[in-house]
Design a protein around this motif. Structure first.
Motif, PDB file in Angstrom:
ATOM      1  N   PHE A   1       0.833  -1.668   0.150  1.00 21.01           N
ATOM      2  CA  PHE A   1       0.036  -0.071  -0.355  1.00 21.01           C
ATOM      3  C   PHE A   1       0.690   1.078  -0.036  1.00 21.01           C
ATOM      4  O   PHE A   1       0.437   2.243   0.632  1.00 21.01           O
ATOM      5  N   GLY A   2       2.033   1.526  -0.887  1.00 20.76           N
ATOM      6  CA  GLY A   2       2.635   2.547  -1.124  1.00 20.76           C
ATOM      7  C   GLY A   2       3.820   3.120   0.103  1.00 20.76           C
ATOM      8  O   GLY A   2       4.792   3.114   0.054  1.00 20.76           O
ATOM      9  N   GLU A   3       3.903   1.901   0.524  1.00 22.45           N
ATOM     10  CA  GLU A   3       5.129   1.344   1.868  1.00 22.45           C
ATOM     11  C   GLU A   3       5.934   0.452   1.357  1.00 22.45           C
ATOM     12  O   GLU A   3       5.750  -0.386   1.090  1.00 22.45           O
ATOM     13  N   TYR A   4       7.551   0.834   1.125  1.00 26.07           N
ATOM     14  CA  TYR A   4       8.225  -0.217   1.298  1.00 26.07           C
ATOM     15  C   TYR A   4       8.355  -1.105   2.044  1.00 26.07           C
ATOM     16  O   TYR A   4       7.988  -0.970   3.650  1.00 26.07           O
ATOM     17  N   ALA A   5       9.011  -2.493   2.369  1.00 23.76           N
ATOM     18  CA  ALA A   5       7.877  -3.716   2.965  1.00 23.76           C
ATOM     19  C   ALA A   5       8.724  -4.803   1.751  1.00 23.76           C
ATOM     20  O   ALA A   5       9.156  -4.733   1.291  1.00 23.76           O
ATOM     21  N   LEU A   6       9.121  -5.626   3.697  1.00 23.09           N
ATOM     22  CA  LEU A   6       9.956  -6.775   3.414  1.00 23.09           C
ATOM     23  C   LEU A   6      11.256  -6.591   2.972  1.00 23.09           C
ATOM     24  O   LEU A   6      12.237  -7.088   3.672  1.00 23.09           O
ATOM     25  N   TYR A   7      11.598  -6.413   1.234  1.00 19.06           N
ATOM     26  CA  TYR A   7      12.692  -6.998   1.110  1.00 19.06           C
ATOM     27  C   TYR A   7      12.828  -5.548  -0.471  1.00 19.06           C
ATOM     28  O   TYR A   7      12.092  -5.839  -1.311  1.00 19.06           O
ATOM     29  N   GLY A   8      13.838  -5.441  -0.348  1.00 18.32           N
ATOM     30  CA  GLY A   8      13.999  -3.835  -1.802  1.00 18.32           C
ATOM     31  C   GLY A   8      15.343  -2.907  -1.259  1.00 18.32           C
ATOM     32  O   GLY A   8      16.204  -3.076  -0.724  1.00 18.32           O
ATOM     33  N   THR A   9      15.708  -2.394  -3.373  1.00 22.55           N
ATOM     34  CA  THR A   9      16.580  -1.800  -2.877  1.00 22.55           C
ATOM     35  C   THR A   9      16.127  -0.146  -3.353  1.00 22.55           C
ATOM     36  O   THR A   9      14.794   0.263  -3.959  1.00 22.55           O
ATOM     37  N   LEU A  10      16.670   0.448  -2.694  1.00 25.99           N
ATOM     38  CA  LEU A  10      16.722   2.479  -2.226  1.00 25.99           C
ATOM     39  C   LEU A  10      17.831   2.437  -3.668  1.00 25.99           C
ATOM     40  O   LEU A  10      18.932   2.320  -3.052  1.00 25.99           O
ATOM     41  N   TYR A  11      17.736   3.307  -4.039  1.00 33.39           N
ATOM     42  CA  TYR A  11      18.313   4.129  -4.936  1.00 33.39           C
ATOM     43  C   TYR A  11      18.687   5.616  -4.801  1.00 33.39           C
ATOM     44  O   TYR A  11      17.618   6.062  -4.469  1.00 33.39           O
ATOM     45  N   TYR A  12      19.818   6.116  -4.783  1.00 32.89           N
ATOM     46  CA  TYR A  12      20.462   7.322  -5.009  1.00 32.89           C
ATOM     47  C   TYR A  12      19.977   7.967  -6.516  1.00 32.89           C
ATOM     48  O   TYR A  12      20.546   7.912  -7.410  1.00 32.89           O
ATOM     49  N   SER A  13      18.847   8.300  -7.116  1.00 36.60           N
ATOM     50  CA  SER A  13      18.243   8.038  -8.542  1.00 36.60           C
ATOM     51  C   SER A  13      17.914   9.404  -9.228  1.00 36.60           C
ATOM     52  O   SER A  13      18.883   8.340 -10.098  1.00 36.60           O
ATOM     53  N   ASP A  14      19.737   9.907  -8.567  1.00 36.65           N
ATOM     54  CA  ASP A  14      19.968  10.757  -9.950  1.00 36.65           C
ATOM     55  C   ASP A  14      21.424  10.819  -9.935  1.00 36.65           C
ATOM     56  O   ASP A  14      22.131  10.974 -11.319  1.00 36.65           O
ATOM     57  N   ILE A  15      22.178   9.593  -9.472  1.00 36.82           N
ATOM     58  CA  ILE A  15      23.787   9.335  -9.713  1.00 36.82           C
ATOM     59  C   ILE A  15      23.843   7.141 -10.528  1.00 36.82           C
ATOM     60  O   ILE A  15      24.243   6.948  -9.893  1.00 36.82           O
TER      61      ILE A  15
END
Length: 183
Positions: free
Chosen positions: A106-120
Motif C-alpha cells: 500500500f505504498g510503503e516499502y516492505a519486506l525486502y527491496g533496494t533504495l537508490y540514489y536516483s540522481d546517480i
C-alpha cells in the motif's frame, strides 16, 4: 497505548523467506504475508477481517500497472491491490529515475527491496523493510558506492552493540572477574 506505526514485525525465516504481519496474532483488519526474495513474489497473503475471519487475498502479481504517486510525476510500476502498490515492483521519481525496487505494501516499502540514489543510479540501501523503515538485515552505501553500514536495523536506524571487555587482572577486580569474558 499502542503505536500503530510499529505494531507489525518481520520474521526472516531463512535467507529467502520473509514473513510480515502484526505482532498480535489476534489483531483484526490486518494482513499477514509470506514472501520470497528470490522469486520476487508473495507466497501467501491472508487478511484478518473485523470479525476475525482469515481470508486469502487474491490478486494478480504478474499484472504490471502504472500508478501516479502524489500527482508530481512519481510513479509505481508493479502489481496493485485496491489501486495501491502491492507486491514487487519499481518506484520512479518525478524525473523518471529509478528510486526503489522491491516489495511495497500500500505504498510503503516492505519486506525486502533496494533504495537508490536516483540522481546517480547507485544503491543507497539494500535489505529488509517494515512499514517504510529499514528493519532487519541490510546494507547502506554512500553516494560513492562505499559500504557505510552492514548489519541489523530497527526503526530505520542501524543497531549498534557495544562490547566491554574486562581485563584479566586480579589486581583490579575480585578473582571471580577472571571468569568474565564480556558484559
Amino acid at each position: 497505548y499502542e503505536n500503530e506505526r510499529y505494531s507489525r514485525v518481520l520474521t526472516l525465516v531463512d535467507e529467502d523467506t520473509i514473513v510480515y504481519g502484526s505482532h498480535d496474532p489476534n489483531k483484526k483488519d490486518e494482513y499477514f504475508i509470506v514472501a520470497s526474495k528470490s522469486q520476487r513474489r508473495f507466497l501467501s497473503v491472508l487478511y484478518v477481517d473485523e470479525d476475525g475471519n482469515v481470508v486469502p487475498v487474491e490478486f494478480d502479481q504478474d499484472r504490471v500497472e502504472t500508478l501516479d504517486i502524489g500527482g508530481l510525476g512519481e510513479r509505481w510500476e508493479g502489481p496493485t491491490l485496491n489501486e495501491e502498490p502491492f507486491g514487487w515492483g519499481k518506484q520512479y521519481d518525478e524525473d523518471g529515475e529509478l528510486k526503489y525496487e522491491g516489495f511495497s505494501l500500500f505504498g510503503e516499502y516492505a519486506l525486502y527491496g533496494t533504495l537508490y540514489y536516483s540522481d546517480i543510479h547507485s544503491i543507497s540501501y539494500e535489505g529488509t523493510w517494515c512499514d517504510g523503515l529499514r528493519c532487519g538485515r541490510g546494507e547502506s552505501y554512500g553516494r560513492n558506492g562505499s559500504l557505510l553500514c552492514k548489519g541489523e536495523w530497527a526503526g530505520g536506524h542501524p543497531i549498534s552493540t557495544s562490547r566491554l571487555t574486562v581485563p584479566d587482572s586480579t589486581d583490579l577486580l575480585p578473582p571471580i572477574a577472571s571468569f568474565i569474558v564480556s558484559l
